[in-house]
Design a protein around this motif. Sequence first.
Motif, PDB file in Angstrom:
ATOM      1  N   PRO A 250       0.833  -1.209   0.000  1.00  0.00           N
ATOM      2  CA  PRO A 250       0.000   0.000   0.000  1.00  0.00           C
ATOM      3  C   PRO A 250       0.866   1.257   0.000  1.00  0.00           C
ATOM      4  O   PRO A 250       2.057   1.213   0.328  1.00  0.00           O
ATOM      5  CB  PRO A 250      -0.811  -0.125   1.289  1.00  0.00           C
ATOM      6  CG  PRO A 250       0.009  -0.998   2.178  1.00  0.00           C
ATOM      7  CD  PRO A 250       0.727  -1.950   1.278  1.00  0.00           C
ATOM      8  N   LEU A 251       0.243   2.377  -0.326  1.00  0.00           N
ATOM      9  CA  LEU A 251       0.973   3.644  -0.405  1.00  0.00           C
ATOM     10  C   LEU A 251       1.608   4.003   0.938  1.00  0.00           C
ATOM     11  O   LEU A 251       2.711   4.566   0.977  1.00  0.00           O
ATOM     12  CB  LEU A 251       0.023   4.756  -0.849  1.00  0.00           C
ATOM     13  CG  LEU A 251       0.648   6.147  -1.036  1.00  0.00           C
ATOM     14  CD1 LEU A 251       1.739   6.109  -2.102  1.00  0.00           C
ATOM     15  CD2 LEU A 251      -0.434   7.160  -1.408  1.00  0.00           C
ATOM     16  N   SER A 252       0.943   3.680   2.029  1.00  0.00           N
ATOM     17  CA  SER A 252       1.472   4.016   3.350  1.00  0.00           C
ATOM     18  C   SER A 252       2.791   3.297   3.628  1.00  0.00           C
ATOM     19  O   SER A 252       3.690   3.863   4.276  1.00  0.00           O
ATOM     20  CB  SER A 252       0.456   3.661   4.439  1.00  0.00           C
ATOM     21  OG  SER A 252       0.161   2.260   4.420  1.00  0.00           O
ATOM     22  N   ILE A 253       2.937   2.082   3.151  1.00  0.00           N
ATOM     23  CA  ILE A 253       4.176   1.332   3.356  1.00  0.00           C
ATOM     24  C   ILE A 253       5.286   1.897   2.476  1.00  0.00           C
ATOM     25  O   ILE A 253       6.449   1.991   2.912  1.00  0.00           O
ATOM     26  CB  ILE A 253       3.968  -0.170   3.079  1.00  0.00           C
ATOM     27  CG1 ILE A 253       2.969  -0.742   4.083  1.00  0.00           C
ATOM     28  CG2 ILE A 253       5.287  -0.931   3.148  1.00  0.00           C
ATOM     29  CD1 ILE A 253       3.391  -0.574   5.537  1.00  0.00           C
ATOM     30  N   TRP A 254       4.956   2.293   1.256  1.00  0.00           N
ATOM     31  CA  TRP A 254       5.966   2.938   0.408  1.00  0.00           C
ATOM     32  C   TRP A 254       6.428   4.250   1.042  1.00  0.00           C
ATOM     33  O   TRP A 254       7.623   4.594   0.979  1.00  0.00           O
ATOM     34  CB  TRP A 254       5.401   3.193  -0.989  1.00  0.00           C
ATOM     35  CG  TRP A 254       5.400   1.984  -1.864  1.00  0.00           C
ATOM     36  CD1 TRP A 254       4.308   1.317  -2.366  1.00  0.00           C
ATOM     37  CD2 TRP A 254       6.547   1.281  -2.351  1.00  0.00           C
ATOM     38  NE1 TRP A 254       4.708   0.244  -3.127  1.00  0.00           N
ATOM     39  CE2 TRP A 254       6.078   0.194  -3.148  1.00  0.00           C
ATOM     40  CE3 TRP A 254       7.924   1.448  -2.204  1.00  0.00           C
ATOM     41  CZ2 TRP A 254       6.941  -0.697  -3.771  1.00  0.00           C
ATOM     42  CZ3 TRP A 254       8.779   0.559  -2.836  1.00  0.00           C
ATOM     43  CH2 TRP A 254       8.285  -0.500  -3.614  1.00  0.00           C
ATOM     44  N   ALA A 255       5.491   4.986   1.652  1.00  0.00           N
ATOM     45  CA  ALA A 255       5.860   6.231   2.334  1.00  0.00           C
ATOM     46  C   ALA A 255       6.772   5.935   3.521  1.00  0.00           C
ATOM     47  O   ALA A 255       7.734   6.669   3.784  1.00  0.00           O
ATOM     48  CB  ALA A 255       4.606   6.966   2.797  1.00  0.00           C
ATOM     49  N   ALA A 256       6.485   4.852   4.244  1.00  0.00           N
ATOM     50  CA  ALA A 256       7.331   4.465   5.378  1.00  0.00           C
ATOM     51  C   ALA A 256       8.728   4.076   4.911  1.00  0.00           C
ATOM     52  O   ALA A 256       9.728   4.450   5.529  1.00  0.00           O
ATOM     53  CB  ALA A 256       6.681   3.307   6.131  1.00  0.00           C
ATOM     54  N   ILE A 257       8.815   3.340   3.812  1.00  0.00           N
ATOM     55  CA  ILE A 257      10.120   2.955   3.267  1.00  0.00           C
ATOM     56  C   ILE A 257      10.885   4.197   2.818  1.00  0.00           C
ATOM     57  O   ILE A 257      12.097   4.313   3.036  1.00  0.00           O
ATOM     58  CB  ILE A 257       9.944   1.966   2.102  1.00  0.00           C
ATOM     59  CG1 ILE A 257       9.394   0.626   2.616  1.00  0.00           C
ATOM     60  CG2 ILE A 257      11.271   1.741   1.362  1.00  0.00           C
ATOM     61  CD1 ILE A 257       9.059  -0.366   1.529  1.00  0.00           C
ATOM     62  N   ALA A 258      10.182   5.134   2.184  1.00  0.00           N
ATOM     63  CA  ALA A 258      10.825   6.381   1.754  1.00  0.00           C
ATOM     64  C   ALA A 258      11.369   7.154   2.941  1.00  0.00           C
ATOM     65  O   ALA A 258      12.467   7.730   2.881  1.00  0.00           O
ATOM     66  CB  ALA A 258       9.816   7.239   0.977  1.00  0.00           C
ATOM     67  N   PHE A 259      10.617   7.169   4.042  1.00  0.00           N
ATOM     68  CA  PHE A 259      11.097   7.843   5.250  1.00  0.00           C
ATOM     69  C   PHE A 259      12.366   7.183   5.782  1.00  0.00           C
ATOM     70  O   PHE A 259      13.324   7.859   6.149  1.00  0.00           O
ATOM     71  CB  PHE A 259      10.016   7.819   6.336  1.00  0.00           C
ATOM     72  CG  PHE A 259      10.496   8.328   7.671  1.00  0.00           C
ATOM     73  CD1 PHE A 259      10.491   9.681   7.953  1.00  0.00           C
ATOM     74  CD2 PHE A 259      10.963   7.447   8.640  1.00  0.00           C
ATOM     75  CE1 PHE A 259      10.941  10.154   9.181  1.00  0.00           C
ATOM     76  CE2 PHE A 259      11.420   7.913   9.862  1.00  0.00           C
ATOM     77  CZ  PHE A 259      11.406   9.262  10.136  1.00  0.00           C
TER      78      PHE A 259
END
Length: 296
Positions: free
Chosen positions: A213-222
């Motif tokens: 999900p987008l939230s996990i990609w955002a977490a990985i980006a962080f």
Amino acid sequence: MNKQVKVHSALFLVALIYGANYSIAKEIMPEYVGPFGLIVIRVVSAVLVFGAISLFITKEKVESKADWGRMALCGLFGITLNQLSFFAGLNLTSPINASLIQTVSPVMVVLLSAFLLKEKLKVNRMLGILLAGLGAMLLISGKDSGQAQGNWLGDLLILFNAVCFGAFLVLVKPLMAKYQAITVVSRIFLIGSIGSIPFGIEQVTSPDYSTFPLSIWAAIAFVVIGMTILAYLLNIWAMKFASPALVGVYIYLQPVFAILISVYFGKDVFTWQKALYAAMIFGGVYLVSKPKKSTV
């Protein structure tokens, strides 16, 4: 903005990033990516970014075999052992336990600085470490008993991580007096990746990334951009002007930010006791930063 304010701002931002990471990284591991796989994503991204900057912009070269040897030790303690123990430990234990045990690192910094860098153990510095450490422990121990608890193996790995990070902060200090920050960080990530990749190559290739999900990609980006690239650059830049003990003691701010983030998302309640403990932590940081008027 004077240099002292810039250094403290950089260290403050690093503490904020790492404080948020305790919760954010747990969202990724182990459901989406295993802990060692997340390390591979981090170090490979860092090697590419820092290597490109070093190669095409700064173009500075390491002068001696002795400096390469110290960088190898920094890569071992600051990247390989540090990352493997931290993410493996965080995967097993709770963010609260992990942030508590991390407060051991500044103590190691002071002791190793006295032994390796011949820094004097001044009274106000020791009092600052004790005050900040007590504030951090009281703050974390005030959590509700119903919160998730860690296990002994995870806690032990985080303790080992704290020792490794303390050793890294001391070892890297002489290099920062001689080279630009990007020169140092690019080399230590390259060396550290050699020891890290074999442990995580299977975990990084097995997930089905199309289902994330987008939230996990955002977490990985962080984790990649914030915790890896930005935090390491700020930390190492600050070490040009700050003592290892001051850099290390900012670890005590991490549990403050971890709890504030929990409050923001409705997972905790901020009380006057927690405000008092946070004040103790800031007071400890001030005492450790005070000794030398010529530096911060």
